[in-house]
Design a protein around this motif. Structure first.
Motif, mmCIF file in Angstrom:
data_model
loop_
_atom_site.group_PDB
_atom_site.id
_atom_site.type_symbol
_atom_site.label_atom_id
_atom_site.label_comp_id
_atom_site.label_asym_id
_atom_site.label_seq_id
_atom_site.Cartn_x
_atom_site.Cartn_y
_atom_site.Cartn_z
ATOM 1 N N LEU A 181 14.914 33.046 12.176
ATOM 2 C CA LEU A 181 14.952 31.755 12.886
ATOM 3 C C LEU A 181 15.357 30.622 11.936
ATOM 4 C CD1 LEU A 181 11.676 32.122 15.014
ATOM 5 C CD2 LEU A 181 14.036 32.582 15.731
ATOM 6 N N PRO A 182 16.562 30.679 11.396
ATOM 7 C CA PRO A 182 16.990 29.707 10.387
ATOM 8 C C PRO A 182 17.230 28.314 10.972
ATOM 9 C CG PRO A 182 18.838 31.019 11.082
ATOM 10 C CD PRO A 182 17.638 31.610 11.751
ATOM 11 N N GLU A 183 17.376 27.369 10.076
ATOM 12 C CA GLU A 183 17.727 26.017 10.510
ATOM 13 C C GLU A 183 19.048 26.098 11.277
ATOM 14 O OE1 GLU A 183 15.527 25.902 6.607
ATOM 15 O OE2 GLU A 183 17.222 27.007 7.443
ATOM 16 N N PRO A 184 19.100 25.572 12.492
ATOM 17 C CA PRO A 184 20.314 25.741 13.317
ATOM 18 C C PRO A 184 21.566 25.120 12.725
ATOM 19 C CG PRO A 184 18.772 24.196 14.326
ATOM 20 C CD PRO A 184 18.035 24.855 13.210
ATOM 21 N N TRP A 185 21.407 24.104 11.902
ATOM 22 C CA TRP A 185 22.591 23.458 11.339
ATOM 23 C C TRP A 185 23.245 24.303 10.248
ATOM 24 C CZ3 TRP A 185 21.566 22.815 6.227
ATOM 25 C CH2 TRP A 185 20.233 22.637 5.838
ATOM 26 N N THR A 186 22.613 25.429 9.862
ATOM 27 C CA THR A 186 23.219 26.301 8.856
ATOM 28 C C THR A 186 24.159 27.323 9.481
ATOM 29 O OG1 THR A 186 21.388 27.910 8.934
ATOM 30 C CG2 THR A 186 21.190 26.074 7.370
ATOM 31 N N PHE A 187 24.322 27.277 10.799
ATOM 32 C CA PHE A 187 25.231 28.195 11.485
ATOM 33 C C PHE A 187 26.653 28.030 10.960
ATOM 34 C CE2 PHE A 187 28.403 28.969 14.780
ATOM 35 C CZ PHE A 187 28.039 30.202 15.278
ATOM 36 N N GLU A 188 27.308 29.160 10.666
ATOM 37 C CA GLU A 188 28.713 29.183 10.261
ATOM 38 C C GLU A 188 29.326 30.494 10.730
ATOM 39 O OE1 GLU A 188 28.855 28.807 6.061
ATOM 40 O OE2 GLU A 188 27.548 30.510 5.675
ATOM 41 N N PRO A 226 25.316 24.858 21.821
ATOM 42 C CA PRO A 226 26.071 24.020 20.876
ATOM 43 C C PRO A 226 26.871 24.836 19.870
ATOM 44 C CG PRO A 226 23.702 23.891 20.432
ATOM 45 C CD PRO A 226 23.863 24.573 21.743
ATOM 46 N N TRP A 227 26.368 25.999 19.478
ATOM 47 C CA TRP A 227 27.150 26.850 18.571
ATOM 48 C C TRP A 227 28.425 27.328 19.265
ATOM 49 C CZ3 TRP A 227 22.405 30.312 17.009
ATOM 50 C CH2 TRP A 227 21.624 29.625 16.088
ATOM 51 N N LEU A 228 28.304 27.723 20.509
ATOM 52 C CA LEU A 228 29.477 28.156 21.270
ATOM 53 C C LEU A 228 30.486 27.018 21.385
ATOM 54 C CD1 LEU A 228 31.025 30.110 23.117
ATOM 55 C CD2 LEU A 228 29.548 29.372 25.003
ATOM 56 N N ASP A 229 30.013 25.827 21.670
ATOM 57 C CA ASP A 229 30.902 24.678 21.797
ATOM 58 C C ASP A 229 31.619 24.400 20.478
ATOM 59 O OD1 ASP A 229 31.857 22.464 23.496
ATOM 60 O OD2 ASP A 229 30.816 21.197 22.049
ATOM 61 N N THR A 230 30.900 24.535 19.374
ATOM 62 C CA THR A 230 31.503 24.329 18.055
ATOM 63 C C THR A 230 32.620 25.339 17.799
ATOM 64 O OG1 THR A 230 29.448 23.422 17.121
ATOM 65 C CG2 THR A 230 31.035 24.377 15.571
ATOM 66 N N CYS A 231 32.374 26.602 18.136
ATOM 67 C CA CYS A 231 33.384 27.642 17.924
ATOM 68 C C CYS A 231 34.597 27.435 18.816
ATOM 69 C CB CYS A 231 32.775 29.018 18.164
ATOM 70 S SG CYS A 231 31.552 29.494 16.922
ATOM 71 N N LEU A 232 34.367 27.012 20.045
ATOM 72 C CA LEU A 232 35.483 26.738 20.948
ATOM 73 C C LEU A 232 36.314 25.569 20.443
ATOM 74 C CD1 LEU A 232 33.550 27.184 24.302
ATOM 75 C CD2 LEU A 232 35.468 28.613 23.544
#
Length: 336
Positions: A181-188, A226-232
């Motif tokens: 359950l990492p900090e969500p802003w670390t998604f890459e 939001p991760w999906l939106d970022t990837c799109l």
């Protein structure tokens, strides 16, 4: 698919037939390019390039096995998936080549990982399973070092193939990026692919949504949109489709606006042939600066179909995501 997904007014759920069109076009391309998935002579050599031989075939089989499981026999996508799955199984000599691989590389895990896809679809080879089970009883096999996400996949492959050991997947799960359950802003990008495969392994590729622990399901319900939106936004079509598969594998799908916007953009990115590029040209140019300059909008080659290795996986994921999304939304009562 038409219309903007994120507008000021209320947004309806995407129509199932529009999503099916994306999946049908993807399968049309896959069927037309089946020979590109065929195993070459180097598939059984020690210096063969696994990523260009067994990996594409295994990914074709996994997508087709999953789509076949998630669609009704009357669905045209079901027939397409079943046909390509038979083709993939025939490429393995109906399992004989796995036994030959076992003799060449007895402690390599990729043959079992690929074989397990066929086993999950009822296509089995008793001789290979016996040989693999013997190897799996060795200390060397148990001590093979994997990063946690890959380890989950190997454990799933063992269970699919009739190998049962006391190793606990729950402990491995908590060592993955998503399991912590990492900090969500670390998604890459890398963590995105890691989390999608964790969910694939936990749910047996979307078959068992309850396989995702409650805390992870709640975390994904909040942060996946939001991760999906970022990837799109970044034109990462391959990863976006994997995230859509994850969305369709959770107990509660994202809101209609998120799915409408995502499928609108995926449909726009899809080539008329049905191929879906792995990523937008601008993003590709940033990651691979040594390649020739991409065609600019308006240039004669701007609509050229991407080559096989740059689109086969994303096209597979588009087909899988379409089937999984339709199944999920249909269960929610969305009209077709």
């Amino acid at each position: 698919m038409t219309g903007e997904g994120m507008t000021g007014g209320a947004v309806s759920a995407p129509r199932l037939d529009e999503i099916r069109e994306v999946g049908a076009a993807a399968f049309a391309w896959l069927s037309a390019h089946r020979d590109d998935f065929a195993l070459g002579e180097d598939a059984l050599t020690l210096d063969g390039h696994v990523d260009a031989t067994w990996k594409p075939l295994g990914e074709l089989a996994q997508t087709c096995a999953s789509v076949r499981a998630h669609t009704q026999p009357t669905d045209p996508l079901h027939a397409r998936a079943a046909d390509l799955l038979r083709f993939a199984w025939q490429q393995t000599g109906r399992g004989d080549l796995f036994l030959r691989l076992q003799r060449l590389e007895p402690f390599a895990t990729y043959p079992l990982e690929i074989y397990s896809v066929f086993a999950s679809a009822g296509l089995r080879h008793a001789g290979y399973e016996a040989a693999a089970a013997t190897t799996a009883r060795t200390r060397s096999w148990r001590l093979t070092e994997h990063e946690p996400t890959r380890r989950l996949g190997v454990l799933r492959a063992e269970r699919r193939s009739g190998i049962h050991r006391p190793e606990r997947a729950a402990q491995t799960l908590r060592r993955t990026w998503l399991g912590g359950l990492p900090e969500p802003w670390t998604f890459e990008r890398s963590s995105g692919y890691a989390l999608t495969h964790v969910v694939f392994h936990l749910t047996d590729w979307g078959r068992v949504p309850a396989g995702v622990p409650g805390d992870l399901a709640a975390y994904l319900a909040h942060w996946l949109p939001p991760w999906l939106d970022t990837c799109l936004d970044a034109g990462m079509w391959d990863l976006s489709c994997e995230l859509l598969v994850v969305a369709g594998s959770l107990p509660d799908p994202p809101d209609p606006a998120t799915l409408h916007d995502a499928w609108t953009r995926i449909a726009r990115a899809q080539h008329p042939s049905g191929a879906l590029p792995e990523q937008a040209l601008a993003e590709q140019a940033l990651r691979e600066p040594a390649l020739p300059e991409p065609d600019l909008p308006g240039d004669p080659g701007a609509d050229r179909e991407p080559d096989f290795l740059r689109c086969y996986h994303s096209t597979l994921m588009a087909a899988f995501a379409a089937a999984q999304t339709v199944k999920s939304l249909a269960a929610e009562g969305v009209p077709g």
